[in-house]
Write an enzyme that holds these catalytic residues in place. Structure first.
Site, PDB file in Angstrom:
ATOM      1  N   ASP A 120      -7.675   8.675  -8.997  1.00 43.91           N
ATOM      2  CA  ASP A 120      -7.428   7.856  -7.804  1.00 43.91           C
ATOM      3  C   ASP A 120      -6.265   8.425  -7.011  1.00 43.91           C
ATOM      4  OD1 ASP A 120      -7.247   5.906  -5.896  1.00 43.91           O
ATOM      5  OD2 ASP A 120      -6.537   4.333  -7.236  1.00 43.91           O
ATOM      6  N   ASP A 321      -9.420   9.983   0.815  1.00 44.71           N
ATOM      7  CA  ASP A 321      -9.364   9.160  -0.395  1.00 44.71           C
ATOM      8  C   ASP A 321     -10.439   9.586  -1.379  1.00 44.71           C
ATOM      9  OD1 ASP A 321      -8.433   6.829  -1.920  1.00 44.71           O
ATOM     10  OD2 ASP A 321     -10.364   5.938  -1.390  1.00 44.71           O
TER      11      ASP A 321
END
Length: 450
Positions: A120, A321
């Site tokens: 992440d 992202d």
């Protein structure tokens, strides 16, 4: 006048021996604790190697999960971008737990205990579930027991890394606490510690890195696992990416192929820093890029570049992202792109409406058969870097004989533009945090295996 040459310093034999020992300790620490490069395979959520893999899932099942988790992730990124604190846990914001897109496998402790973590870029801390558990969730790999590891130590409250729970950061033994609160209301909490982490290295086979700061989560309420936790690749000092230097790269291949084996993550100096670069800006621990425009059929679309910029109040901007599958554009940019794509589709495929995503552009058809020759959409970044989206990155199968554009409109009230992981397919994406740059190189990830 100052002397041109300094006087020689005379060391006693004892001091000389101490000096040599210090040099050896320094060399040992830099050699053992910080290897040049770590490389590990990445496992996509829908891969046959994933604990989430369901061979009976339909195309519609995958599409609905992708939509749900991407929209939830966008809400998280939008909320985090507007919170004026320096880390996600202090903001009370952590991404939705079931939004895992890619997972990394490695081992922790001595003896080695295999773990599977969601990577992440939107969070910082590496944390795993630990025994003893007040509450535990089901996971695919063994739960780590720090009491059985010879290399585990708790982190003291005086450590500079003990900043995650500033209002209540110490237990009765002055060990550093941490807690994560998820958007759906679930929590994970425990102690920070240091431990040995073992990954495959690109140059030395299997090699450990010692004294990695991580979270040992003992109280995990409602977390819907399978992975053991999160591997944060954010920019803070507690991120594994930062602890191993300031560079990392990942290469993502065909996400639709459940047997594709070449997705990979590289941490440290061995990261593949190649291709054209664009400036990277960190704001609220998110990675922002300067998107200057969008091209289609080698023509720059008429979109006001201000749409892609972050405002002084912190809203808007363009985030790259790893945890969002789809990509999102603010309304002004999305409307222009949608209209241009629709022009190319008119008269060729039948348009359909999807009540779940009323603003989406959807058609009857099969991507690999009906979109052959469709031009790439290119995201144009500052300093000439580009991200080209071919039909496999631009469109998503949404059902039997149905496809939708995988760039969607950001919801009302959220002007964030997000470059999701699907748009990063077939690229090696490299982050140099010290130089504040991101690099894009279109490549077959298999070529990076050696």
């Amino acid at each position: 006048m100052a002397a041109l040459f300094a006087k020689p310093v005379r060391l006693s034999l004892t001091n000389f021996v101490i000096f040599l020992n210090l040099l050896c300790l320094t060399a040992t620490a830099s050699t053992i604790e910080r290897p040049r490069s770590f490389a590990t395979k990445l496992i996509h959520r829908d891969s046959a190697l994933s604990p989430y893999y369901n061979p009976n899932a339909t195309i519609k099942d995958h599409a609905m999960h992708t939509l749900k988790t991407s929209v939830a992730r966008l809400a998280y990124l939008g909320a985090k971008s507007n919170v004026f604190v320096t880390d996600d846990t202090r903001a009370g914001l952590v991404a939705e737990d079931n939004g895992a897109q890619f997972m990394a496998s490695f081992s922790i402790g001595e003896p080695l205990v295999p773990q599977l973590l969601t990577i992440d870029t939107g969070s910082n801390l590496l944390w795993v579930q630990c025994l003893p558990c007040t509450k535990c969730f089901e996971q695919a790999s063994p739960i780590f027991d720090p009491s059985k590891s010879s290399t585990y130590t708790t982190l003291h409250c005086n450590s500079p890394y003990c900043t995650i729970s500033p209002s209540d950061k110490c237990d009765p033994s002055n060990n550093c606490k941490f807690s994560h609160k998820y958007l759906d209301g679930t929590d994970v909490a425990g102690l920070l510690g240091t431990e040995k982490v073992t990954l495959d290295t690109s140059d030395e086979g299997i090699s450990p890195v010692t004294n990695v700061v991580f979270g040992c989560a003992h109280d995990n309420d409602g977390y819907n696992g399978q992975p053991s936790g999160i591997l944060g690749l954010g920019p803070s000092n507690i991120s594994l990416a930062t602890q191993l230097g300031s560079k990392f790269s990942y290469c993502i291949g065909n996400m639709k192929d459940p047997k594709y084996p070449h997705n990979q993550l590289i941490l440290g100096d061995g990261a593949k820093i190649e291709g054209l670069s664009t400036p990277l800006e960190v704001y609220n621990d998110l990675y922002y890029l300067t998107l200057e425009g969008i091209s289609l059929s080698e023509r720059r679309l008429e979109i006001d570049p201000e749409i892609f910029k972050r405002t002084p109040s912190g809203t808007g901007g363009t985030v790259i992202d790893s945890g969002t599958t789809l990509s999102f554009l603010a309304k002004g940019a999305y409307d222009v792109l949608r209209a241009e794509v629709q022009k190319l589709m008119d008269g060729k495929l039948e348009k359909v409406e999807e009540p779940d995503i009323p603003s989406a552009l959807c058609y009857k058809g099969i991507i690999s058969q009906d979109l052959v020759g469709f031009p790439d959409v290119v995201l144009n970044f500052a300093d000439g870097a580009e991200l080209g989206l071919d039909i496999e990155s631009l469109f998503q199968e949404y059902g039997q004989n149905e496809l939708c554009m995988a760039l969607q409109e950001s919801p009302v009230g959220n002007d964030l533009n997000v470059v999701g992981i699907m748009a990063q397919q077939f690229y090696n994406v490299a982050y140099d945090l010290a130089a504040n740059k991101v690099y894009f190189q279109r490549i077959d990830c298999e070529l990076l295996d050696d």
